[in-house]
Design a protein around this motif. Structure first.
Motif, PDB file in Angstrom:
ATOM      1  N   UNK A   1       0.796  -1.245   0.000  1.00 28.29           N
ATOM      2  CA  UNK A   1       0.000   0.000   0.000  1.00 28.29           C
ATOM      3  C   UNK A   1       0.819   1.280   0.000  1.00 28.29           C
ATOM      4  N   UNK A   2       2.121   1.193   0.334  1.00 29.98           N
ATOM      5  CA  UNK A   2       2.850   2.434   0.557  1.00 29.98           C
ATOM      6  C   UNK A   2       3.726   2.813  -0.614  1.00 29.98           C
ATOM      7  N   UNK A   3       3.585   4.046  -1.052  1.00 28.80           N
ATOM      8  CA  UNK A   3       4.527   4.566  -2.043  1.00 28.80           C
ATOM      9  C   UNK A   3       5.268   5.726  -1.406  1.00 28.80           C
ATOM     10  N   UNK A   4       6.574   5.719  -1.558  1.00 28.11           N
ATOM     11  CA  UNK A   4       7.427   6.705  -0.882  1.00 28.11           C
ATOM     12  C   UNK A   4       7.095   8.097  -1.378  1.00 28.11           C
ATOM     13  N   UNK A   5       6.879   9.009  -0.413  1.00 31.99           N
ATOM     14  CA  UNK A   5       6.599  10.401  -0.779  1.00 31.99           C
ATOM     15  C   UNK A   5       7.865  11.249  -0.706  1.00 31.99           C
TER      16      UNK A   5
ATOM     17  N   UNK B   1      13.546  -1.736   4.910  1.00 37.39           N
ATOM     18  CA  UNK B   1      13.763  -0.386   4.388  1.00 37.39           C
ATOM     19  C   UNK B   1      12.463   0.401   4.249  1.00 37.39           C
ATOM     20  N   UNK B   2      11.363  -0.280   3.936  1.00 33.69           N
ATOM     21  CA  UNK B   2      10.105   0.445   3.731  1.00 33.69           C
ATOM     22  C   UNK B   2       9.677   1.175   5.009  1.00 33.69           C
ATOM     23  N   UNK B   3       9.970   0.595   6.177  1.00 33.32           N
ATOM     24  CA  UNK B   3       9.625   1.267   7.440  1.00 33.32           C
ATOM     25  C   UNK B   3      10.448   2.546   7.619  1.00 33.32           C
ATOM     26  N   UNK B   4      11.687   2.509   7.171  1.00 33.37           N
ATOM     27  CA  UNK B   4      12.556   3.684   7.256  1.00 33.37           C
ATOM     28  C   UNK B   4      12.018   4.791   6.357  1.00 33.37           C
ATOM     29  N   UNK B   5      11.568   4.413   5.151  1.00 32.53           N
ATOM     30  CA  UNK B   5      10.956   5.395   4.242  1.00 32.53           C
ATOM     31  C   UNK B   5       9.722   6.028   4.872  1.00 32.53           C
ATOM     32  N   UNK B   6       8.882   5.202   5.479  1.00 32.50           N
ATOM     33  CA  UNK B   6       7.649   5.699   6.103  1.00 32.50           C
ATOM     34  C   UNK B   6       7.988   6.659   7.245  1.00 32.50           C
ATOM     35  N   UNK B   7       8.972   6.284   8.060  1.00 38.34           N
ATOM     36  CA  UNK B   7       9.373   7.140   9.181  1.00 38.34           C
ATOM     37  C   UNK B   7       9.845   8.498   8.679  1.00 38.34           C
TER      38      UNK B   7
END
Length: 262
Positions: free
Chosen positions: A21-25, A119-125
């Motif tokens: 669901x997540x795309x890096x902003x 890594x996706x959690x780091x992007x979200x943070x």
């Protein structure tokens, strides 16, 4: 299965969901914050990372009515050098919305306190305003921790690398961690022993690391004990969350470093 094992299993599920669901902003208007490492390196008083924390597996509900923004602002006003926001939902009743809300209102270094395994959690943070992420030595193999550490640094994030014993401290040095958190709480038994900071800090004394003592810090005497061991900063959650007067509590624990370090 320990509570850490349970949390990591839950994180694996969350990571799979995020990848769908997540795309890096990483928008350009993310607030530039001072580096935790740089701003804590030469402090005269012990640095305080003050934590917004509704609940924990060891203590249950601490304050689930808290307004994260009001709490973070009170911390900043009272002299905190950085803010930590618990974002784990299932075990700590936190959220990324808490982090975003605090990020909008506070300019201090901002730690996303969660259990990072991908890594996706780091992007979200980062997208939600964090300037620091947490990596826990006990959570992953060394090579994976190294990959995540380097990824976070490539995104210009500081990393609080959390260790619990001498072996993990050696690993932190191998990986190149410059902010090392020594957690006084045993993640298997939840027992707290400030002697952990004393033992582990002895290995790190000759490094250029910023040493942060975490868990179980309640009184001025506790702070003096970990400062004498070499801690230049403390991470304090429950004590501040339960405090009837944050300014008074902060004044008590923000001891001068020069007196404490022998």
């Amino acid at each position: 299965m320990t509570i850490l094992d349970k949390i990591i299993e839950q994180k694996k599920v969350e990571v799979q969901e995020l990848k769908v669901i997540y795309s890096v902003q990483q928008s350009e208007n993310v607030k530039k914050r001072p580096s935790l490492y740089e701003s804590f390196k030469n402090l005269e008083n012990i640095g305080v990372i003050a934590e917004v924390k509704r609940a924990s597996p060891s203590k249950g509900v601490i304050n689930d009515e808290v307004d994260p923004v009001a709490q973070a602002k009170a911390y900043a006003k009272a002299g905190a050098g950085a803010i930590s926001v618990l974002t784990d939902r299932q075990f700590f009743k936190g959220s990324m919305a808490d982090l975003s809300a605090v990020a909008e209102e506070v300019d201090l270094p901002l730690l996303c306190k969660d259990f990072m395994i991908d890594e996706v959690q780091i992007d979200v943070a980062k997208d939600h305003g964090a300037s620091v992420i947490l990596l826990i030595a006990a959570a992953l193999p060394e090579e994976r921790l190294r990959e995540l550490y380097q990824y976070a640094r490539s995104k210009e994030l500081d990393v609080l690398f959390e260790v619990h014993d001498e072996e993990e401290a050696e690993m932190a040095l191998r990986i190149g961690a410059r902010i090392i958190g020594i957690n006084n709480r045993n993640l298997k038994t939840f027992e707290v022993d400030l002697g952990v900071t004393e033992r582990v800090a002895s290995i790190l004394k000759d490094s250029n690391c910023l040493l942060v003592s975490e868990s179980g810090i309640r009184t001025k005497e506790d702070v003096e004990q970990v400062a004498e061991a070499g801690a230049k900063a403390i991470l304090v959650g429950e004590t501040l969350m339960r405090s009837p007067n944050i300014t008074d509590t902060m004044n008590e624990i923000r001891i001068p470093l020069t007196k404490a370090v022998k």
